[in-house]
Design a protein around this motif. Structure first.
Motif, PDB file in Angstrom:
ATOM      1  N   VAL A  22       0.827  -1.205   0.000  1.00  0.00           N
ATOM      2  CA  VAL A  22       0.000   0.000   0.000  1.00  0.00           C
ATOM      3  C   VAL A  22       0.868   1.265   0.000  1.00  0.00           C
ATOM      4  O   VAL A  22       0.492   2.277  -0.592  1.00  0.00           O
ATOM      5  CB  VAL A  22      -0.940  -0.043   1.219  1.00  0.00           C
ATOM      6  N   LEU A  23       2.048   1.195   0.655  1.00  0.00           N
ATOM      7  CA  LEU A  23       2.811   2.430   0.858  1.00  0.00           C
ATOM      8  C   LEU A  23       3.920   2.668  -0.168  1.00  0.00           C
ATOM      9  O   LEU A  23       4.321   3.817  -0.352  1.00  0.00           O
ATOM     10  CB  LEU A  23       3.423   2.440   2.268  1.00  0.00           C
ATOM     11  N   LEU A  24       4.432   1.602  -0.825  1.00  0.00           N
ATOM     12  CA  LEU A  24       5.547   1.807  -1.753  1.00  0.00           C
ATOM     13  C   LEU A  24       5.102   2.593  -2.983  1.00  0.00           C
ATOM     14  O   LEU A  24       3.951   2.505  -3.400  1.00  0.00           O
ATOM     15  CB  LEU A  24       6.109   0.464  -2.214  1.00  0.00           C
ATOM     16  N   ARG A  25       6.047   3.367  -3.548  1.00  0.00           N
ATOM     17  CA  ARG A  25       5.731   4.106  -4.770  1.00  0.00           C
ATOM     18  C   ARG A  25       5.947   3.272  -6.016  1.00  0.00           C
ATOM     19  O   ARG A  25       5.317   3.507  -7.038  1.00  0.00           O
ATOM     20  CB  ARG A  25       6.604   5.364  -4.847  1.00  0.00           C
ATOM     21  N   ASN A  26       6.897   2.319  -5.928  1.00  0.00           N
ATOM     22  CA  ASN A  26       7.251   1.524  -7.100  1.00  0.00           C
ATOM     23  C   ASN A  26       6.235   0.391  -7.281  1.00  0.00           C
ATOM     24  O   ASN A  26       6.073  -0.460  -6.403  1.00  0.00           O
ATOM     25  CB  ASN A  26       8.655   0.951  -6.906  1.00  0.00           C
ATOM     26  N   VAL A  27       5.535   0.390  -8.426  1.00  0.00           N
ATOM     27  CA  VAL A  27       4.458  -0.581  -8.636  1.00  0.00           C
ATOM     28  C   VAL A  27       4.996  -2.003  -8.721  1.00  0.00           C
ATOM     29  O   VAL A  27       4.399  -2.946  -8.191  1.00  0.00           O
ATOM     30  CB  VAL A  27       3.686  -0.224  -9.918  1.00  0.00           C
ATOM     31  N   PHE A  28       6.167  -2.163  -9.360  1.00  0.00           N
ATOM     32  CA  PHE A  28       6.719  -3.505  -9.549  1.00  0.00           C
ATOM     33  C   PHE A  28       7.102  -4.121  -8.208  1.00  0.00           C
ATOM     34  O   PHE A  28       6.797  -5.277  -7.934  1.00  0.00           O
ATOM     35  CB  PHE A  28       7.925  -3.419 -10.484  1.00  0.00           C
ATOM     36  N   ARG A  29       7.773  -3.320  -7.338  1.00  0.00           N
ATOM     37  CA  ARG A  29       8.129  -3.834  -6.012  1.00  0.00           C
ATOM     38  C   ARG A  29       6.883  -4.147  -5.212  1.00  0.00           C
ATOM     39  O   ARG A  29       6.846  -5.129  -4.464  1.00  0.00           O
ATOM     40  CB  ARG A  29       8.983  -2.817  -5.271  1.00  0.00           C
ATOM     41  N   ALA A  30       5.846  -3.332  -5.351  1.00  0.00           N
ATOM     42  CA  ALA A  30       4.595  -3.600  -4.639  1.00  0.00           C
ATOM     43  C   ALA A  30       4.040  -4.960  -5.044  1.00  0.00           C
ATOM     44  O   ALA A  30       3.606  -5.744  -4.195  1.00  0.00           O
ATOM     45  CB  ALA A  30       3.587  -2.498  -4.924  1.00  0.00           C
ATOM     46  N   ALA A  31       4.102  -5.280  -6.361  1.00  0.00           N
ATOM     47  CA  ALA A  31       3.584  -6.573  -6.821  1.00  0.00           C
ATOM     48  C   ALA A  31       4.412  -7.718  -6.238  1.00  0.00           C
ATOM     49  O   ALA A  31       3.869  -8.739  -5.812  1.00  0.00           O
ATOM     50  CB  ALA A  31       3.590  -6.624  -8.338  1.00  0.00           C
TER      51      ALA A  31
END
Lengths: 164, 102
Positions: A22-31
Motif C-alpha cells: 500500500v505504501l511503496l511508490r514503485n508498482v513492480f516492487r509492490a507486486a
C-alpha cells in the motif's frame, strides 16, 4: 509453542508486506511484496491445519494471480510513473483505522463459542472433495455455478482485451 | 497460546490495510492488489472460524475455496478492463476515468 512462533512470524510477514504494497511508490516492487504476502497467508493456512487451501493459495494466488498482475504492470508501463496517493490519503487512513478499532473492540467483546480442540490436525483434501461433491452437503450447485462464473470471466476477459 | 481471536484480529488488520490501499491510491493496478489483500483477509477469518468453531464440518474452508474462485475471476476481468483502459487513455489513473460520472 512452535505453532505460536510460526503464527507470529507469518503474521508479521503478512502485515508488513501488505503495508509495503500500500505504501511503496514503485508498482513492480509492490507486486513482488504482494507475492510474499500471499506466501505468508499460505503459511497461516498451514498453521490452521488447512493443507489443501495452503496449496491452492500458492497455486492460484502466487502462480496465477500474481503472474497476471505482473503481466498487466509490464503491459501498461506504469512502473515508471509509480503509484501516487489520491486526495483520500488522510481520509482513507482515518476511515481504515476507525474501522479497525471498531472491529477489534467487537471481536474482543464477543464470547466466541470455541469448539473442543482435541481433534488432531489431519489431511483435509479428501474430506473437502467429498463435501463439495456429495448432494447431501448442498455445495454441488454452487460448485457448478462457480465453474460457469470462471468460464464467463475468461470469455469476458478475452472480449475486453481483443483488438477492435 | 495462539487462539481464534489472534487470527480474526490479524484478518481485520489485513482487511483495513487493503481498504486503505483501495481508498487512497490512484493506480488501478494497486487498487486491484488492495482488493486481493482484502479477499485474503476474509479467507484467513473463514479458515480460522472453520478450525476453531466447527473443526469437523470444514464449511469455512469450502467458503474459502469459493472466495478464491471469485477472486480469480475478478482479477481476470479487472486486468482486462485496465488494459482496455490503458489502450484508450495511455494511463491507468482512476482519477482520469470519469466517462460514466454524472
Amino acid at each position: 509453542m512452535g505453532l505460536a512462533i510460526s503464527f507470529w512470524l507469518l503474521a508479521a510477514a503478512a502485515v508488513g508486506s501488505a503495508l509495503a504494497v500500500v505504501l511503496l511508490r514503485n508498482v513492480f516492487r509492490a507486486a513482488l511484496l504482494l507475492i510474499s504476502c500471499f506466501f505468508a497467508i499460505a503459511g497461516l493456512f498451514v498453521t490452521l491445519g488447512a493443507d489443501f487451501l495452503a496449496m491452492v493459495q500458492v497455486l492460484v494466488y502466487v502462480g496465477a494471480i500474481a503472474v497476471l498482475l505482473l503481466l498487466a504492470i509490464m503491459l501498461t508501463r506504469e512502473a515508471a510513473t509509480g503509484s501516487p496517493f489520491s486526495r483520500w490519503r488522510i481520509g482513507g487512513a482515518i476511515a481504515s483505522v476507525a474501522l479497525l478499532a471498531a472491529m477489534i473492540a467487537v471481536f474482543r467483546a464477543t464470547p466466541w463459542k470455541v469448539a473442543d480442540q482435541s481433534v488432531v490436525l489431519k489431511p483435509t483434501t479428501a474430506e473437502l472433495g467429498a463435501r463439495l461433491l456429495t448432494p447431501e452437503s448442498g455445495f454441488v450447485l454452487p460448485f457448478e455455478i462457480a465453474s460457469v462464473l470462471l468460464l464467463a470471466a475468461v470469455l469476458g476477459a478475452i472480449v475486453l482485451v481483443k483488438e477492435k | 497460546m495462539v487462539g481464534l481471536q489472534h487470527y480474526i484480529i490479524l484478518s481485520a488488520v489485513l482487511f483495513c490495510i487493503g481498504l486503505y490501499g483501495a481508498l487512497a491510491k490512484r493506480n488501478a493496478v494497486i487498487i486491484l492488489m488492495s482488493i486481493e489483500i482484502m479477499l485474503n483477509a476474509a479467507n484467513v477469518a473463514l479458515v480460522a472460524f472453520s478450525r476453531y468453531v466447527t473443526p469437523q464440518l470444514l464449511t469455512g474452508q469450502i467458503f474459502a475455496v469459493f472466495v478464491m474462485t471469485v477472486a480469480a475471476a475478478e482479477v481476470a476481468v479487472g486486468l482486462a478492463i485496465i488494459i482496455a483502459l490503458y489502450r484508450q487513455k495511455e494511463k491507468v489513473d482512476v482519477g482520469e476515468v470519469d466517462l460514466m460520472k454524472w
